[in-house]
Scaffold this active site. Sequence first.
Site, mmCIF file in Angstrom:
data_model
loop_
_atom_site.group_PDB
_atom_site.id
_atom_site.type_symbol
_atom_site.label_atom_id
_atom_site.label_comp_id
_atom_site.label_asym_id
_atom_site.label_seq_id
_atom_site.Cartn_x
_atom_site.Cartn_y
_atom_site.Cartn_z
ATOM 1 N N TYR A 1 7.740 104.643 -14.804
ATOM 2 C CA TYR A 1 8.800 104.770 -15.207
ATOM 3 C C TYR A 1 9.551 106.493 -14.817
ATOM 4 O O TYR A 1 9.927 106.458 -13.869
ATOM 5 C CB TYR A 1 10.261 104.239 -15.591
ATOM 6 C CG TYR A 1 11.158 103.928 -15.462
ATOM 7 C CD1 TYR A 1 12.156 103.145 -15.397
ATOM 8 C CD2 TYR A 1 11.495 105.301 -16.131
ATOM 9 C CE1 TYR A 1 13.172 103.007 -14.927
ATOM 10 C CE2 TYR A 1 13.737 105.291 -15.939
ATOM 11 C CZ TYR A 1 14.048 104.244 -14.837
ATOM 12 O OH TYR A 1 15.409 104.337 -15.071
ATOM 13 N N ASP B 1 21.590 99.340 -16.912
ATOM 14 C CA ASP B 1 22.041 98.459 -18.433
ATOM 15 C C ASP B 1 22.500 98.494 -18.734
ATOM 16 O O ASP B 1 24.001 96.901 -18.737
ATOM 17 C CB ASP B 1 20.781 98.290 -18.593
ATOM 18 C CG ASP B 1 19.298 98.944 -17.131
ATOM 19 O OD1 ASP B 1 19.145 97.877 -17.344
ATOM 20 O OD2 ASP B 1 18.494 98.991 -18.581
ATOM 21 N N ASP C 1 19.732 103.217 -9.937
ATOM 22 C CA ASP C 1 20.545 103.815 -10.634
ATOM 23 C C ASP C 1 20.731 105.839 -11.025
ATOM 24 O O ASP C 1 21.461 106.613 -10.939
ATOM 25 C CB ASP C 1 21.319 103.392 -12.131
ATOM 26 C CG ASP C 1 19.578 102.522 -13.137
ATOM 27 O OD1 ASP C 1 18.561 103.174 -12.553
ATOM 28 O OD2 ASP C 1 19.867 102.806 -14.666
ATOM 29 N N ARG D 1 21.507 92.030 -19.302
ATOM 30 C CA ARG D 1 21.829 92.005 -17.537
ATOM 31 C C ARG D 1 20.621 91.211 -17.026
ATOM 32 O O ARG D 1 19.776 91.275 -16.909
ATOM 33 C CB ARG D 1 21.728 93.832 -17.395
ATOM 34 C CG ARG D 1 20.915 93.969 -17.354
ATOM 35 C CD ARG D 1 20.045 94.522 -16.148
ATOM 36 N NE ARG D 1 18.890 95.116 -15.654
ATOM 37 C CZ ARG D 1 17.749 94.648 -16.454
ATOM 38 N NH1 ARG D 1 17.413 93.672 -16.476
ATOM 39 N NH2 ARG D 1 16.624 95.685 -16.046
ATOM 40 N N SER E 1 16.805 93.344 -20.552
ATOM 41 C CA SER E 1 17.507 94.436 -21.122
ATOM 42 C C SER E 1 18.020 94.192 -22.648
ATOM 43 O O SER E 1 19.252 94.371 -22.766
ATOM 44 C CB SER E 1 18.313 95.225 -20.261
ATOM 45 O OG SER E 1 18.205 96.095 -19.564
HETATM 46 C C1 GLA Z 1 15.141 99.527 -16.062
HETATM 47 C C2 GLA Z 1 16.344 101.173 -16.756
HETATM 48 C C3 GLA Z 1 17.490 101.355 -15.435
HETATM 49 C C4 GLA Z 1 17.445 101.054 -13.741
HETATM 50 C C5 GLA Z 1 16.320 99.717 -14.004
HETATM 51 C C6 GLA Z 1 15.228 99.898 -12.717
HETATM 52 O O1 GLA Z 1 16.192 98.600 -15.963
HETATM 53 O O2 GLA Z 1 17.311 101.115 -17.301
HETATM 54 O O3 GLA Z 1 18.000 101.705 -15.986
HETATM 55 O O4 GLA Z 1 16.569 102.483 -13.339
HETATM 56 O O5 GLA Z 1 14.598 99.482 -14.722
HETATM 57 O O6 GLA Z 1 16.462 99.283 -11.589
#
Ligand code: GLA
Length: 401
Positions: free
Chosen positions: A228, A181, A42, A33, A138
């Site tokens: 994160y 994702d 999200d 993605r 992803s």
């Molecule tokens: C990663 C996480 C998502 C989202 C993004 C940031 O891709 O897997 O769920 O939080 O970071 O937007």
Amino acid sequence: MPVADPRQRALIEGQEAFGPEWRPALVSQAPGRLELLGNHIDYNGGPVLAAAIDRVVVALVDPSGEDGTVSLLASDIDPAVHAIETQPTGDWRLDSGEPAPADYLRGVIAALLSRGVSIVPSARLSVAGNVPPGFGVSSSAALVVALINAVGGDHGLTQREIVLAAQDAEHRCGVPSGTMDQSASVAGDVIAYDGATTTFTILHPDLGPYAFAVADSGVSRSLASSSYPERVKESQEALRLLQQRLTDPPATLAGIMDDQWAQIEAHHDAWLPETLFKRARHVYTECRRVRDGIAAIARRDWPAFGRLMTASGRSSAQDYEISHPRVEEIVAAALTLDGVLGARMMGGGEGGPALILLERAKFDAIRAGLLGGAFPPNTPEDRIQLCTFGPGASVQPATDD
Ligand code: GLA
């Protein structure tokens, strides 16, 4: 030279590993993605624009055998076959370290069993992909979604239930992702995703003469070991503190209304530590950018969309402090090049990719400009790739094989 087509590669490698009698009966595939707008929104309960791309993880499934295991070959990453027992893994969690493909399969089996879904009793899987791992598009969500459809039999799950099971599988692997994702991978094309309800609407935007490209910084990072999880906690703490101050407190950080934000700005010294104020400001402004982006898509105003992307990236870097200097260099270099409409960091952060919106006809010149300026000499061209939108996850009989 490895075979480029992932389905062909999975077939050749599967026959090599499992023997010529191995016959895949199913092809399960799921795309990677792009996160177009809505960085770190999200899990804060707000809107995100994301897209499935034309890069997939393919799992070929031979459901024969009676040994009560699922054997996995993911030869792009590991030449060994891993046999995983299907029944005792319902409580499985990865204790520590980075998950390998076999761990994702354990996570998938555990997530499905805990939802009462029966796993295929025995199977031999060969997995291959052209979602570049570490590229920030992803590949792990694509792998997990493909595995759910591969081993979940006739699982009968809705798209949303697949998304939640996929998230559960990643969480069991120590990857604290949201659900954007997986939603993009399940849905296909472009989605307007709503983090408040974890549902999405599929859009079919017309990009006209424009295209999205991904430039990989080469700085590897993982959600589990980056900031994160810390950002997730900071957001929760900012929300908790604001709920104590605001009348009609929002249920999520993304739920802050404009008049509430005006109050927060007026009182922020007293209400929030500076860091948490910046995190909340990113979430508030990013939600507005996503809404503006949806409107820009509807009127095919891609130059406006590009400007929103650039503003999004600045906010992620300055307020959410989740970017990386290498990514910011690439973004800054891209923004000087003719034909670039916008650029930003994308995804979890602290490395990974920059997303660039550009005039498709100028892609070669833009790639050459970036490679000549923002990358070390002799960087391979495929570190910068055009990505077109693609269909969502599918599972079908392997009639051609
Ligand atoms: C990663 C996480 C998502 C989202 C993004 C940031 O891709 O897997 O769920 O939080 O970071 O937007």
